[in-house]
Design a protein around this motif. Structure first.
Motif, mmCIF file in Angstrom:
data_model
loop_
_atom_site.group_PDB
_atom_site.id
_atom_site.type_symbol
_atom_site.label_atom_id
_atom_site.label_comp_id
_atom_site.label_asym_id
_atom_site.label_seq_id
_atom_site.Cartn_x
_atom_site.Cartn_y
_atom_site.Cartn_z
ATOM 1 N N SER A 392 24.945 44.367 24.955
ATOM 2 C CA SER A 392 24.379 44.779 23.767
ATOM 3 C C SER A 392 24.365 43.631 22.913
ATOM 4 O O SER A 392 25.149 42.566 23.130
ATOM 5 N N GLN A 394 25.704 43.401 19.975
ATOM 6 C CA GLN A 394 26.963 43.200 19.486
ATOM 7 C C GLN A 394 27.958 42.605 20.619
ATOM 8 O O GLN A 394 28.775 41.737 20.079
ATOM 9 N N ASP A 395 27.967 42.850 21.735
ATOM 10 C CA ASP A 395 28.611 41.832 22.875
ATOM 11 C C ASP A 395 28.345 40.533 22.758
ATOM 12 O O ASP A 395 29.144 39.774 23.194
ATOM 13 N N ASP A 462 19.334 42.546 17.748
ATOM 14 C CA ASP A 462 19.639 43.704 17.430
ATOM 15 C C ASP A 462 21.163 44.195 18.012
ATOM 16 O O ASP A 462 21.120 44.235 19.278
ATOM 17 N N MET A 463 22.073 44.578 16.849
ATOM 18 C CA MET A 463 23.373 44.812 17.509
ATOM 19 C C MET A 463 23.348 45.903 18.442
ATOM 20 O O MET A 463 24.474 46.130 19.253
ATOM 21 N N SER A 464 22.447 46.754 18.429
ATOM 22 C CA SER A 464 22.616 48.087 19.399
ATOM 23 C C SER A 464 21.651 47.953 20.345
ATOM 24 O O SER A 464 21.599 48.687 21.275
ATOM 25 N N GLY A 465 20.802 46.679 20.478
ATOM 26 C CA GLY A 465 19.811 46.690 21.433
ATOM 27 C C GLY A 465 20.561 46.154 22.855
ATOM 28 O O GLY A 465 21.590 45.706 22.951
ATOM 29 N N GLU A 466 19.845 46.150 23.769
ATOM 30 C CA GLU A 466 20.220 45.640 25.152
ATOM 31 C C GLU A 466 19.615 44.466 25.692
ATOM 32 O O GLU A 466 18.238 44.335 25.516
ATOM 33 N N LYS A 488 30.594 46.141 32.111
ATOM 34 C CA LYS A 488 29.114 46.092 31.650
ATOM 35 C C LYS A 488 28.317 46.295 32.855
ATOM 36 O O LYS A 488 28.722 45.811 34.130
#
Length: 525
Positions: A392, A394-395, A462-466, A488
């Motif tokens: 993500s 965020q990751d 995008d913190m929630s994107g992949e 992951k």
């Protein structure tokens, strides 16, 4: 008749092409290699009457010597097999890296061996029979019937080039073992049953708790718990050093990698009414530290080594521009051509658009104008392979914050490395630099708050994107406290060492232009 017998089983695993006690990047002596292991093997044979010697896989790939032998001297007998023949191995098992050059090369190498290669769970897709012919062997030792079953991690299709494994079905090792262990005990009458499995443990050997993502890559624990009748489980693949532990009564051992240690299992057997029974079993690791290499093995491989050394110093490509490292700390403060080059090769190989890598040591010299293979291995000093993880945003930010912690908080003086990256040992290899994203690290800010800009394709991440990101296998497993990567999804694996990938890039392109797009930098207020 003596009703007591001792059998010693010696295991090598993940030798990865190491014969000489040598670091090929620096050409300095290192405590590794089959020549040192050979001295330990010969000593054990002098001290014990009944000795079995088994290789557990990943023998033929991993050093410039091994690479040169297969790529440039394939008309000659393979030096790793010659050494194994000289040492009179009783059997070998296929590791995942045995397939790196395809089955044609592998079958040619198998033909050279004076010992059987075992694999019960590598099956012919058409017939369902063992692809390489021999699932197991029976060896009679001092009147004891010893069954040796070979198994290989079934996870190979997740890494290997499909063309290299055409026609092979990778069956589940646990289910396969259940079938063949029963056969060996009941049909063959094996008194002692050894399973040699090129795989390791996804669970803690003591507690059974998962220690990594339960992908099925490393089923050692399940083999011990679910398959009745195994006395000893020889393992490998993970490069761990394990000995002295039993799981569900099954003795386990794993001897690291590169020939750092020799696995040793000592078994005491007793004749009970005409059938031998194991009454005691122990395992240990014998270190090669300080052991003199065996001269006969060194001599046997000497002409290969001379050719390899000549090849290492032969230019393989040319750089237009500058990829030399003059100051390792400065190199970690802003984007630079060497790091960008490594990242771009990783991206091209995996066909993804985001990559990270590190400068592993402050001794890394960078690449000169005329590049040799030795220059490659002097910079890329670890036998890493590549993984593509789906993470993500965020990751990604968390990983960048972990790297940004490499620097002490700036106080107006000299930029310094944080003690946490220097003690108890230098960990420069845990500072990653990225390509495919734009970011700024501000080291005036506290740890955890230093990523002040993070963009992908001109937009904020995008913190929630992949995002699919390529990195080395050590980092992908969470190594270096990059815990955000653990568990992951693995989108892709490339089993070839990165040093080989870099060399292949030069061999293909001949001339490489040094570029630097300045997509990242370290600042301080």
């Amino acid at each position: 008749m003596n009703n007591h017998l001792e059998i010693v089983v010696l295991e090598t695993s993940d030798i990865h092409g190491n014969i000489f006690p040598l670091n090929y990047g620096s050409n300095q002596t290192e405590q590794v290699g089959l020549a040192k292991i050979a001295s330990l093997i010969k000593r054990e044979r002098e001290e014990h009457e009944h000795v079995l010697l088994i290789d557990n896989g990943d023998l033929i790939q991993g050093t410039p010597l091994a690479y040169h032998a297969i790529k440039m001297a394939s008309e000659r007998p393979n030096p790793l097999i010659q050494a194994a023949n000289e040492l009179q191995y009783d059997a070998a098992v296929f590791g995942n890296h045995e397939f790196n050059y395809g089955t044609n090369v592998l079958e040619h190498i198998i033909e050279q061996a004076n010992f059987p290669w075992l694999s019960a769970n590598l099956l012919d897709e058409k017939t369902g029979e063992p692809y390489f012919g021999k699932p197991y062997m029976i060896q009679t030792v001092g009147g004891v019937k010893v069954g040796i079953l070979g198994l290989t991690t079934s996870y190979i299709p997740n890494w290997e080039e499909p063309a290299h494994i055409t026609g092979i079905q990778f069956a589940d090792p646990v289910e396969t073992a259940k079938q063949w262990v029963t056969h060996l005990r009941e049909r063959e009458g094996a008194d002692l049953l050894i399973v040699s499995y090129h795989g390791g443990f996804e669970r803690d050997p003591e507690t059974g708790e998962p220690t990594e993502m339960l992908t099925g890559e490393n089923k050692g624990y399940e083999l011990c718990m679910e398959v009745e009748g195994i006395d000893v489980l020889l393992t490998g693949h993970q490069h761990r050093q394990l000995a002295g532990t039993k799981i569900n009564g099954v003795l386990i051992v794993q001897p690291g990698h590169m020939g750092q240690t020799l696995g040793k299992v000592t078994l005491q057997l007793e004749d009970r009414n005409g059938r031998w029974a194991v009454v005691q079993k122990t395992s240990e690791l014998l270190s090669v530290n300080g052991v003199e290499p065996d001269e006969s093995i060194l001599k046997l491989a000497s002409t290969y080594e001379e050719a390899t050394q000549e090849w290492l110093d032969t230019p393989i490509g040319h750089i237009e521009g500058d990829m030399v490292i003059r100051d390792a700390v400065q190199t970690r403060l802003q984007d630079n051509p060497l790091v960008e080059f490594i990242n771009r090769v990783q991206m091209e190989v995996t066909k993804v658009t985001i990559s990270n890598t590190a400068i592993f040591s402050n001794q890394s010299p960078g690449l000169p104008e005329n590049v040799t293979m030795r220059d490659i291995v002097a910079n890329y000093i670890y036998p890493n392979t590549l993984k593509v993880l789906r993470i993500s945003g965020q990751d990604m930010k968390d990983a960048l914050e972990r790297s940004a912690a490499y620097f002490k908080q700036y106080d107006g003086g000299t930029i310094e490395v944080s003690p946490s990256f220097l003690e108890p040992k230098p960990q420069h290899y845990n500072y990653d630099m990225w390509e495919g994203i734009d970011y700024i690290i501000n080291i005036s800010k506290p740890v955890g708050e230093r990523i002040v800009q993070l963009e992908h394709a001109g937009k904020p991440v995008d913190m929630s994107g992949e995002y699919d990101v390529v990195m080395n296998n050590y980092r992908a497993g969470g190594g270096g406290d990059y815990l955000m990567y653990q568990n992951k999804p693995v989108v892709q694996e490339v089993p070839t060492d990165v040093s080989e990938l870099l060399a292949n890039y030069f061999l293909e392109h001949k001339t490489v232009t040094a570029t630097c797009n300045h997509n990242w930098k370290v600042i301080h207020d």
